[in-house]
Structure formats: structure tokens, C-alpha cells
Enzyme design. Structure first.
Site, PDB file in Angstrom:
ATOM      1  N   HIS A 299       0.704  -1.283   0.192  1.00  0.00           N
ATOM      2  CA  HIS A 299      -0.163  -0.112  -0.083  1.00  0.00           C
ATOM      3  C   HIS A 299       0.950   0.953   0.286  1.00  0.00           C
ATOM      4  O   HIS A 299       1.880   1.074   0.833  1.00  0.00           O
ATOM      5  CB  HIS A 299      -1.222  -0.012   0.732  1.00  0.00           C
ATOM      6  N   HIS A 342      -0.007   2.175  11.477  1.00  0.00           N
ATOM      7  CA  HIS A 342       0.979   2.502  11.626  1.00  0.00           C
ATOM      8  C   HIS A 342       1.124   4.393  12.290  1.00  0.00           C
ATOM      9  O   HIS A 342       0.220   4.018  12.974  1.00  0.00           O
ATOM     10  CB  HIS A 342       0.925   3.942  10.360  1.00  0.00           C
ATOM     11  N   GLU A 348      -3.144  14.003  11.448  1.00  0.00           N
ATOM     12  CA  GLU A 348      -3.618  13.986   9.624  1.00  0.00           C
ATOM     13  C   GLU A 348      -5.126  13.661  10.090  1.00  0.00           C
ATOM     14  O   GLU A 348      -5.591  13.652  11.570  1.00  0.00           O
ATOM     15  CB  GLU A 348      -3.667  12.247   9.368  1.00  0.00           C
ATOM     16  N   HIS A 369      -5.556  11.971  13.782  1.00  0.00           N
ATOM     17  CA  HIS A 369      -4.599  11.202  14.305  1.00  0.00           C
ATOM     18  C   HIS A 369      -3.638  11.823  14.488  1.00  0.00           C
ATOM     19  O   HIS A 369      -3.439  12.216  13.358  1.00  0.00           O
ATOM     20  CB  HIS A 369      -4.742   9.814  13.465  1.00  0.00           C
ATOM     21  N   HIS A 375      -2.782   4.185  14.652  1.00  0.00           N
ATOM     22  CA  HIS A 375      -3.924   4.251  14.078  1.00  0.00           C
ATOM     23  C   HIS A 375      -4.225   3.521  13.157  1.00  0.00           C
ATOM     24  O   HIS A 375      -3.526   2.963  12.485  1.00  0.00           O
ATOM     25  CB  HIS A 375      -5.253   6.045  13.907  1.00  0.00           C
TER      26      HIS A 375
END
Length: 447
Positions: A299, A342, A348, A369, A375
Site C-alpha cells: 500500500h 501506522h 492527519e 490522528h 491508527h
């Protein structure tokens, strides 16, 4: 050079649908609503065409644009504090105005106002960092409004607004012209510009980021090369349009250090007949974005889908990035396709304009976050992904548009953010159900 018609009705719906725009990002534009209104060969002649006044607005490091207007903006009465004060708008983030918490936060959808509320009064700060006075930092706001601004304009002396409508179109008048901004589009209103917001659909909600001391720019494409992400040609600036009518008692509301001040004048601030420069308001249709994604394994980092960035002094991290998660194909093999678990040096803030997102937010809601707070996918998403197994095949995420404001600066949370009835106190529960899948027997590795 562009020319806009003089006689178009200011609030005619068809006229707003057919507004002319100037395409490009960072261009030096020229626009006039009356042919010949722009001086030739110099910026400030002794007598301007049509008896207009020459006025400049500075937004460093961009070259300062010139406006040619019927009356100069200095023609107003003194500014006074706006009463009653706006208690939910903050531009200075310290212990007296906001709080620090590393906890993951999520806000449930916010409803429309129950009383008449325009864009200014419907704006409230969720979090931010830094100081508008020190010209460094950012603020993240949300808004919910159901009333158009009438004989009133807003001017933000603190920073640039990036507005993300989630519900309801915005008809925005600026000194450089008019723009219609719909959900699925964004608009940037640079520091110092006067603007008003009309609501043709009756109510509107959305998100706003504000940066202090810097401006949004296109990200460096690096190894991507020449093509991809947001194309400069798809950004649209307004064409010149002006209001020459008398407006006794017109109010200018100025945000200055997070506080609001008002001044009266007898004319519309949207009396600019012609202008030129590259420090301009602009909008962008997010559906035109060309996203990048993994085509084999793993990803990718979401920063690969940055639309705009407000850079910091430190290479590689930003005061604020605006990142989107548009419709896209998921094709990675042997890969956990949702965002991985992560912790991040960036903080964020996420919102959802429409559709569904594969993790943790809903339309009209938001999540935060912060720096180094863990999260990732909730229990339901994790278990559903694992259950699909290795033969999931390509899948398309469609009819969705999520976004993220990402910053290297740690946000402090404003009183609304912590005291709001929309704060989801059970947010942490979405991860509590994650169980151990550890097996001492191990599993066969993929080749």
C-alpha cells in the site's frame, strides 16, 4: 486577456452556471470587465482608464497583482471589534486557547444550523498549531451555514483559506470576480482578499484549512515525471466582474489575529473593473485529479495523492498538505489493501465529502490522528479484508471522495472539538475488537 459582460445579473442562477474562468495555476493573468480598462505599458498611470483607481494587493512571495477599481478599498470608516464576538474562531494556538491530546478523535456528522447563520458565523475552529501573528502554522475549521451574506464581505488577514464544500453550492464573489463552487470542488481564497458567500441551495456544510505565512502550491512530481496528480490547466481563476451600485451601510468583516473587526462603507468591495497578476483566488474540480496507486504489492504512502501543499522550511514535510482519496482501482497482490496500521510524524485530519471510505469516517464527520498516535483499519475492515483471502482480484472503489489535511506541526484541539456533542467518545472501541492472530507455527511465505 479576458472580458466579462457588464450586464449579467449578480444572483441569476444561469449566469452563475455560465461564469467565465481563466485556466492555469501560477499564471500571470489579465482580465477586464470593460474593454480598455487595463492600463497599457505601466501599472499606475496618472489617470487610469475610465477614471478608475489603481490599487495593489501584496501576497509574497508572489508578485503583487494590480486592481483597477471604481473606489479604493481604503474608503471606509474605522474598524471596531465585531459584537458579539465570535467565540469559536481561533488563530493563536496555546494553552489559553486550546488543549493537547494524543488520543485518536472522531466527530460525528454535524447538523445544519437551527437559526439563520451565514458563512462567517457558521465557521468554527476544530484544531491547529502555531500563530497567525508569528506567520507560521495552520488552523482547521468546519462550517455549517444556511444564510447568504448580504451587504457584507469577509476578509482574512491571517492566512489563505482552502474550502472543501461537503453539502450545498457556494456562490462566491471576490474582488477579482465570481466563482461557483460545488461539493467535489475546492476553492482557495488567498490572504487579504475580500469575498462574500451566497448559498443558492439554502444550506451548506464543509471543511476549511487555513495556512499562516505560506501559500498553497502544486507538489513536486519527482519520479512521477511530467504528468499526473493535479494538472495546472485544470485550476480556474475568476474573470473580472464588478458591482458599481451604491450600498449604504455595507459591512467589511476582517479576521485579524483570529478576532473579527467590522468597518462600514457605502459601496461594494467588488467594484474591480480590471486586474492583472498571479496572486488570485482559484477553484479546482477534484474529479480531474489523476491518482497514483500500487500496481503490484503493498500500500503506497497517501502523500502520493497530494493535490496542493503549503511547504515548510524543512524539505519533505509541509505546514499543510491537501491529499485526496478519489475513486480508484485496488489491484495489489498478496497485500492487505486498506491503509496499514501506522504511527506518523505527520498529523492527519480526515473528512469525507461523499460516498464511503474504507476506514473510520462518515460523510459530514471528521477524524484526527495526531503525531505518533497509532491508527489504522477498524476491526470490521480488518476481518473483512482477511476473509477475502488471496484471491480477492481487482476491485474498484467508486462514488467516493475522502480527503486529508496533513501537517508536520502537532495540532492543539479547540474547545469546540473537545466539548462538542458530536465528539465520538466511543471511537476507540472500533479497534478494541482486534484479536491476536499469532501462530507459533507460522505460515508459508509468498514467492
Amino acid at each position: 486577456m479576458s472580458s466579462a459582460l457588464d450586464g449579467v445579473a449578480g444572483d441569476d442562477a444561469l449566469a452563475w452556471e455560465r461564469l467565465p474562468y481563466l485556466a492555469g495555476f501560477g499564471n500571470h493573468f489579465s482580465s477586464e470587465a470593460k474593454v480598455g480598462a487595463l492600463p497599457l505599458g505601466q501599472n499606475s498611470p496618472l489617470i487610469c482608464p475610465y477614471g478608475l483607481y489603481a490599487e495593489q494587493i501584496s501576497g509574497p512571495p508572489s508578485p503583487a497583482p494590480w486592481m483597477y477599481r471604481i473606489k479604493p478599498s481604503v474608503t471606509h470608516e474605522p474598524f471596531y471589534p465585531r459584537l458579539p464576538g465570535h467565540q469559536r474562531l481561533i488563530s493563536e494556538f496555546n494553552r489559553s486557547t486550546s488543549s493537547a491530546t494524543p488520543t485518536q478523535l472522531r466527530w460525528k456528522p454535524v447538523n445544519d444550523p437551527e437559526i439563520p447563520t451565514d458563512f462567517i458565523d457558521g465557521l468554527y475552529t476544530v484544531c491547529g498549531a502555531g500563530s497567525s501573528f508569528l506567520r507560521h502554522g495552520y488552523a482547521i475549521h468546519m462550517y455549517a451555514a444556511n444564510k447568504s451574506m448580504v451587504d457584507c464581505a469577509f476578509c482574512n488577514a491571517d492566512g489563505d483559506f482552502l474550502i472543501v464544500p461537503q453539502k450545498g453550492r457556494l456562490w462566491i464573489k471576490t474582488e477579482f470576480g465570481r466563482m461557483q463552487v460545488s461539493p467535489g470542488e475546492i476553492v482557495v481564497l488567498p490572504q487579504g482578499f475580500r469575498f462574500s458567500v451566497h448559498l443558492p441551495d439554502g444550506s451548506s456544510r464543509g471543511y476549511v484549512s487555513e495556512v499562516f505565512g505560506t501559500h498553497y502550491q502544486l507538489p513536486d512530481l519527482g519520479p512521477i515525471g511530467a504528468n499526473g496528480l493535479a494538472s495546472a490547466r485544470d485550476f480556474l481563476a475568476p474573470a473580472a466582474w464588478f458591482d458599481s451600485d451604491a450600498h449604504p451601510g455595507y459591512t467589511i468583516v476582517q479576521k485579524f489575529g483570529g478576532e473579527l473587526f467590522t468597518a462600514k462603507q457605502d459601496f461594494s468591495p467588488f467594484n474591480v473593473v480590471a486586474w492583472h497578476g498571479n496572486y488570485v483566488p482559484y477553484k479546482y474540480d477534484l474529479s480531474k485529479f489523476c491518482p497514483f496507486n500500487t500496481v503490484l504489492i503493498d500500500h503506497g504512502d497517501p502523500s502520493v495523492n497530494t493535490v496542493l501543499t503549503a511547504p515548510s522550511d524543512k524539505p519533505g514535510v509541509a505546514v499543510l498538505d491537501f491529499v485526496i482519496f478519489p475513486p480508484r482501482w485496488l489491484v495489489a497482490e498478496h497485500t492487505f489493501r486498506p491503509p496499514y496500521y501506522h504511527r506518523n510524524c505527520m498529523s492527519e485530519f480526515m473528512g469525507l465529502i461523499y460516498g464511503d471510505y474504507e476506514v473510520w469516517i462518515s460523510p459530514r464527520g471528521a477524524s484526527l490522528h495526531s503525531c505518533m498516535t497509532p491508527h489504522g483499519p477498524d476491526t470490521k475492515t480488518y476481518e473483512a479484508t482477511i476473509a477475502r483471502g488471496e484471491d480477492a482480484g481487482p476491485s474498484r472503489i467508486s462514488s467516493t471522495m475522502a480527503f486529508m489535511f496533513e501537517s508536520c506541526l502537532i495540532p492543539r484541539i479547540c474547545p469546540w472539538g473537545l466539548d462538542s456533542p458530536h465528539l465520538d467518545h466511543d471511537y476507540y472501541q472500533c479497534w478494541i475488537g482486534l484479536r491476536s492472530h499469532f501462530s507459533s507455527e507460522g505460515s508459508e511465505p509468498h514467492n
